[in-house]
Design a protein around this motif. Sequence first.
Motif, PDB file in Angstrom:
ATOM      1  N   ILE A   1      -1.103  24.550  17.903  1.00 41.96           N
ATOM      2  CA  ILE A   1      -0.961  25.981  18.213  1.00 41.96           C
ATOM      3  C   ILE A   1      -1.588  26.835  17.112  1.00 41.96           C
TER       4      ILE A   1
ATOM      5  N   THR B   1      -5.329  26.540  17.409  1.00 39.12           N
ATOM      6  CA  THR B   1      -5.815  27.287  18.568  1.00 39.12           C
ATOM      7  C   THR B   1      -5.837  28.785  18.287  1.00 39.12           C
TER       8      THR B   1
ATOM      9  N   SER C   1      -8.274  21.905  21.103  1.00 36.05           N
ATOM     10  CA  SER C   1      -6.849  21.624  20.910  1.00 36.05           C
ATOM     11  C   SER C   1      -6.560  20.152  21.172  1.00 36.05           C
TER      12      SER C   1
ATOM     13  N   SER D   1      -0.441  23.958  23.396  1.00 32.87           N
ATOM     14  CA  SER D   1      -1.327  25.099  23.206  1.00 32.87           C
ATOM     15  C   SER D   1      -1.506  25.890  24.500  1.00 32.87           C
TER      16      SER D   1
END
Length: 588
Positions: free
Chosen positions: A499, A502, A517, A574
């Motif tokens: 996360i 990303t 990701s 993500s």
Amino acid sequence: MVSTFRSSFLLLLVSLFALLAFASESDHKYQTDEQVTLWVNKVGPYNNPQETYNYFSLPFCHPPGNAGHKWGGLGEVLGGNELIDSQIDMKFKKNVGRTTICIIELDATKVKQFRDAIGKSYWFEFFIDDLPLWGFIGEVHSDKKNDKIQHLLYTNKNIFVRYNGDQIIHVNLTQDSPKPLEEGKALDMTYSVQWIPTDVAFSRRFDIYLDHPFFEHQIHWFSIFNSFMMVIFLTGLVSMILMRTLRNDYAKYAREDDDLETLERDVSEESGWKLVHGDVFRSPRNMVLFSAVVGTGAQLAMLVLLVIILAIIGMLYIGRGAIVTTFIVCYALTSFISGYVSGGMYSRNGGKSWIKSMILTASLFPFMCFGIGFILNTIAIFYGSLAAIPFGTMVVVFVIWAFISFPLALLGTVVGRNWSGAPNNPCRVKTIPRPIPEKKWYLTPSVVSLMGGLLPFGSIFIEMYFVFTSFWNYKVYYVYGFMLLVFMILMIVTVCVTIVGTYFLLNAENYHWQWTSFFSAASTAFYVYFYSIYYYYMKTKMSGFFQTSFYFGYTLMLCLGLGILCGAVGFLGSNLFVRRIYRNIKCD
């Protein structure tokens, strides 16, 4: 042809119900003077665990006639086990003094075989009532006075059996009477059996094979604590720092100001992830392959979780090949998950070739394993090793895939396509892709992908040492509670790191976040494979082309599965994050 199919189908049934099979063996009971079978299994160099051969590949005493074989299921065959009845006289609670098994007449060929085996530190494995016994076949004696090296063969085996009531609790083996190997000599091979009562319960009889000081060492607990602290740090990073930044972004993007000058200034200063809202939900390149790897990774995540839980509940480490059998059967039964995730994702992204996607999803991981296994099997056949998979076993594995795994993947794909619904992206995808500006080197997808696996690997680093040691150094891995905890930590760390990566990528106005990701999370497997190279040269004494190819081949198979698993989990985390942040902004 019919008999081959029947035998394959019978072996399939035995494999599917292997758990029940070895569960019934746990109730072995014997009457006084009842025959107890000593099963001989395999021999091989001690430093090369996978390089094993049939026990009678060396000129030991071969039982007369057709000796009986014992098959414990699919996992046992894949593990390179071939149990043969030694046919020595051993009865329950009946001591046996030193008794001759046979006399070996040594010729030049037999002497050379034994000398080569002793020089390579060959060990052997026996079984009594599913309890293993190990020993070396001989020793090397150095005569410094005459500057000679003698190869001595152990000619007597002392078997000690501890029993409680009518059940066997523990077995042990010692050897003595080493004799030099000289051509033209005859060696009297003998054995003895001694029965010793004990008050150890039958349910605790396997505890002696578990290395509690090694697996429950303080460093193991420290690694768990260290990984747990890493989870707290990363979740805190995502929830406090990252979400605080997002709240500031939301405040800026949602602000409605009638002041024209302020509005123009905000528009001119606007940058970051908001600018790519018209491209962020664009379908990734190679959608067929992407949906297949994500679906396969979701299945592998559920598979690993299921197998670990079954290992904790059923103590699968007790049965020979039980973990492998459970893994294969559970993989087939969880194929619905891969089809469902892959089919739903492919349909939501407007894919039309769903049959191609389904076939790739169902065959991607099995065929990768088959390709590696085929090469290793060819090497094993060339060496004449027990590690070579018999043709009948390969047929059974194919039948499981073709008649269980593939149909379930097809069913999952159909259900996923029909239940996925229409695309519900928070922002409309623009027709013309937005150009991606050049950014600093550390914000490029390749660097983000490579750096993304460092922290997840750090969270499992110590546990990988214990897993590698148990698999390559004859230790029984039994701490599956630790493994479950480490696996959950790995999943959380992987999602958090992906996360963050990303978010940085989107802030760099790069909307190709899907594959990035995936690779960011999958790069954990790259570091595991790199660690395996270090482990091979620094922690083992393996040698030879056979063992080297099997070590790195099996490790490659493990890392491919781990990479697909982590990549899928990272992408799915993500994906939820991206949908969440773009749901709260005003899209044109």
